[in-house]
Design an enzyme around this catalytic site. Structure first.
Site, PDB file in Angstrom:
ATOM      1  CG  HIS A 108      -9.240  -6.555  25.704  1.00 59.20           C
ATOM      2  ND1 HIS A 108      -8.301  -5.661  25.284  1.00 59.20           N
ATOM      3  CD2 HIS A 108      -9.040  -6.715  27.034  1.00 59.20           C
ATOM      4  CE1 HIS A 108      -7.543  -5.300  26.310  1.00 59.20           C
ATOM      5  NE2 HIS A 108      -7.964  -5.922  27.389  1.00 59.20           N
ATOM      6  CG  ASP A 111      -9.713  -4.769  22.070  1.00 60.23           C
ATOM      7  OD1 ASP A 111     -10.263  -3.824  22.661  1.00 60.23           O
ATOM      8  OD2 ASP A 111      -8.745  -5.402  22.532  1.00 60.23           O
TER       9      ASP A 111
HETATM   10  C1  XLS Z   1      -4.334  -2.349  31.382  1.00 60.72           C
HETATM   11  C2  XLS Z   1      -3.820  -3.620  30.920  1.00 60.72           C
HETATM   12  C3  XLS Z   1      -4.580  -4.255  29.773  1.00 60.72           C
HETATM   13  C4  XLS Z   1      -4.220  -5.709  29.650  1.00 60.72           C
HETATM   14  C5  XLS Z   1      -5.222  -6.523  28.904  1.00 60.72           C
HETATM   15  O1  XLS Z   1      -3.697  -1.600  32.122  1.00 60.72           O
HETATM   16  O2  XLS Z   1      -2.476  -3.463  30.568  1.00 60.72           O
HETATM   17  O3  XLS Z   1      -4.335  -3.559  28.604  1.00 60.72           O
HETATM   18  O4  XLS Z   1      -2.986  -5.864  29.052  1.00 60.72           O
HETATM   19  O5  XLS Z   1      -6.464  -6.519  29.497  1.00 60.72           O
END
Ligand code: XLS
Ligand code: NI
Ligand code: NI
Length: 443
Positions: A108, A111
């Site tokens: 993200h 991140d």
């Molecule tokens: C959350 C999601 C997230 C997505 C990316 O439950 O899995 O991690 O993979 O935003």
């Protein structure tokens, strides 16, 4: 801060390159099944599985939970300048990915580097990290599987981003997506993901669902048009999840997403990123979701993890269930595998897993389980009656009236006449236990 070796800081001290050593090894820091060069069904395991590390769980997630403070204290999380701190984190990430032989990673925007509330400053920070990542990718050969924007953590997104009742919030989400798309394009990302954790609602009493879904679709079109105009050739992926954090999420499961994409004319550009634990939260198996997406030509990518049979939330544990994954890999192989997608470990080590080796054990276990499941599934497809037993069940549609029905040549009256002529059908076994035992024999 870690040791300094060859002028570079080492964050995962005492852990070297993880290698394939085969099933006879007792080295817990070696692969027993994941031999990346092993050919299975015409491709190497590396090409089939396209493993990726997830930035958020492995380098950001602190182990904090609603009842307690962080337990994962990261040595790369020290500096006060956000960009300098983020570069340390990226050094740690690429050290880990390289030592684990992970060919891809996913992130993200938030991140990669901490965001504040100033859009232009956030863009500056992200651009600095994109430039750093470009160098890191070139040095290591590691590639970006997908990028995404975090449109759920900031308080402004408490009612969603693209489906927020306030247009002003939607525009902030759009600004973030623009920068995250720019980053993904610059880094050669092969996919771009939308996971809409707060694209949904808590109560219909204050929600116009129709309008919110139309806004969500318009937002996807707008983002897609921008990315295509700017040279993005990859795949857009929607990641379904039924709930958590929202009570009702618009991307509930694969079936819902396929309907949404088709209804809003997005089905040519978007595929699905299937997460194991999201499938089980929706009341499905991972296998069901894989098959649903594959049948619609929308099997895009996989977020690998597992849930807990006793808990009703996204525990995001590392995969280790060989039986379930073998069944999943049967579908994966028959569907022709993943194209631009990969297997991303959207999984986190437990709050009390506090050794730096724990992150390695977790990924080794996940990669070995996937590899072993794929090898086993291929063997079942090659060396058993698995496919034949299934196709035999449908043999009555292969000729005569059954075939004419499939071709749309029979009316309801014709079907009635056939039923009367043939009398009561025979009872035919589905042989489920037989097939289950057969799969266990191959494992
Ligand atoms: C959350 C999601 C997230 C997505 C990316 O439950 O899995 O991690 O993979 O935003
Ligand atoms: Ni996910
Ligand atoms: Ni998840």
């Amino acid at each position: 801060m870690g040791n300094v070796i060859n002028g570079e800081t080492e964050f995962f001290k005492g852990i070297g390159q993880v290698k394939f050593e085969g099933t006879s090894t007792d080295n817990p820091l070696a692969f027993r099944w994941y031999d990346e060069n092993r050919i299975v069904a015409g491709k190497t395991l590396k090409e089939h599985l396209r493993f990726a590390g997830a930035y958020w769980h492995s380098f950001v997630g602190s182990g904090a939970d609603p009842f307690g403070a962080p337990t994962h204290i990261f040595p790369w999380d020290k500096k006060s300048d956000p960009v300098e701190k983020a570069k340390d984190k990226m050094d740690a990430a690429f050290e880990f990915l390289s030592k684990m032989n992970l060919p891809f990673y996913c992130f993200h925007d938030t991140d990669l580097v901490d965001y504040g509330s100033d859009i232009i400053e956030n863009e500056r920070r992200l651009a600095a990290l994109v430039e750093y990542a470009r160098q890191k990718q070139a040095q290591s050969g590691i590639k970006l599987l997908w990028g995404t924007a975090n449109l759920f953590s900031n308080p402004r997104y408490m009612n969603g981003a693209a489906s927020n009742p306030d247009f002003h919030v939607l525009a902030h989400g759009a600004a973030q997506v623009k920068a995250a798309l720019d980053a993904t394009i610059q880094l050669g990302g092969e996919n771009y993901v939308f996971w809409g954790g707060r694209e949904g609602y808590m109560s219909l009493l204050n929600t116009n669902m129709k309008r919110e879904q139309e806004h969500l679709a318009r937002f996807f079109h707008t983002a897609k048009d921008y990315a295509r105009k700017n040279g993005f050739k990859g795949t857009f992926l929607i990641e379904p999840k039924p709930s958590e954090p929202s009570k009702h999420q618009y991307d509930f499961d694969c079936g819902t997403v396929i309907g949404f994409l088709t209804r809003f004319n997005l089905d040519k550009d978007f595929k699905i990123n299937i997460e194991v634990n999201h499938a089980t939260l929706a009341g499905h198996t991972f296998q069901h979701e894989l098959q649903t997406a594959a049948d619609a030509g929308m099997l895009g990518s996989v977020d690998a993890n597992r849930g807990d049979y006793q808990n009703g939330w996204d525990t995001d544990q590392f995969p280790n269930n060989l039986n379930e994954l073998t069944e999943a890999m049967l579908i994966f192989l028959e569907a022709g595998g993943l194209q631009t997608g990969g297997v991303n470990f959207d999984a986190k080590i437990r709050r009390n897993s506090t050794d730096s080796a724990d992150l390695f054990y977790a990924h080794i276990g996940g990669m070995d389980t996937f590899a072993r499941a794929l090898i086993t599934a291929d063997s079942i497809l090659q060396n058993s009656d698995y496919k034949k037993i299934r196709s035999d069940r449908y043999a009555s549609f292969d000729s005569d009236k059954g075939k004419e029905f499939e071709e749309g040549k029979l009316s309801l009256e014709d079907l009635r006449t056939y039923a009367i002529e043939k009398g009561e059908p025979a009872v035919i076994s589905g042989k489920q236990e037989f097939i289950e035992n057969m799969i266990n024999r191959f494992i």
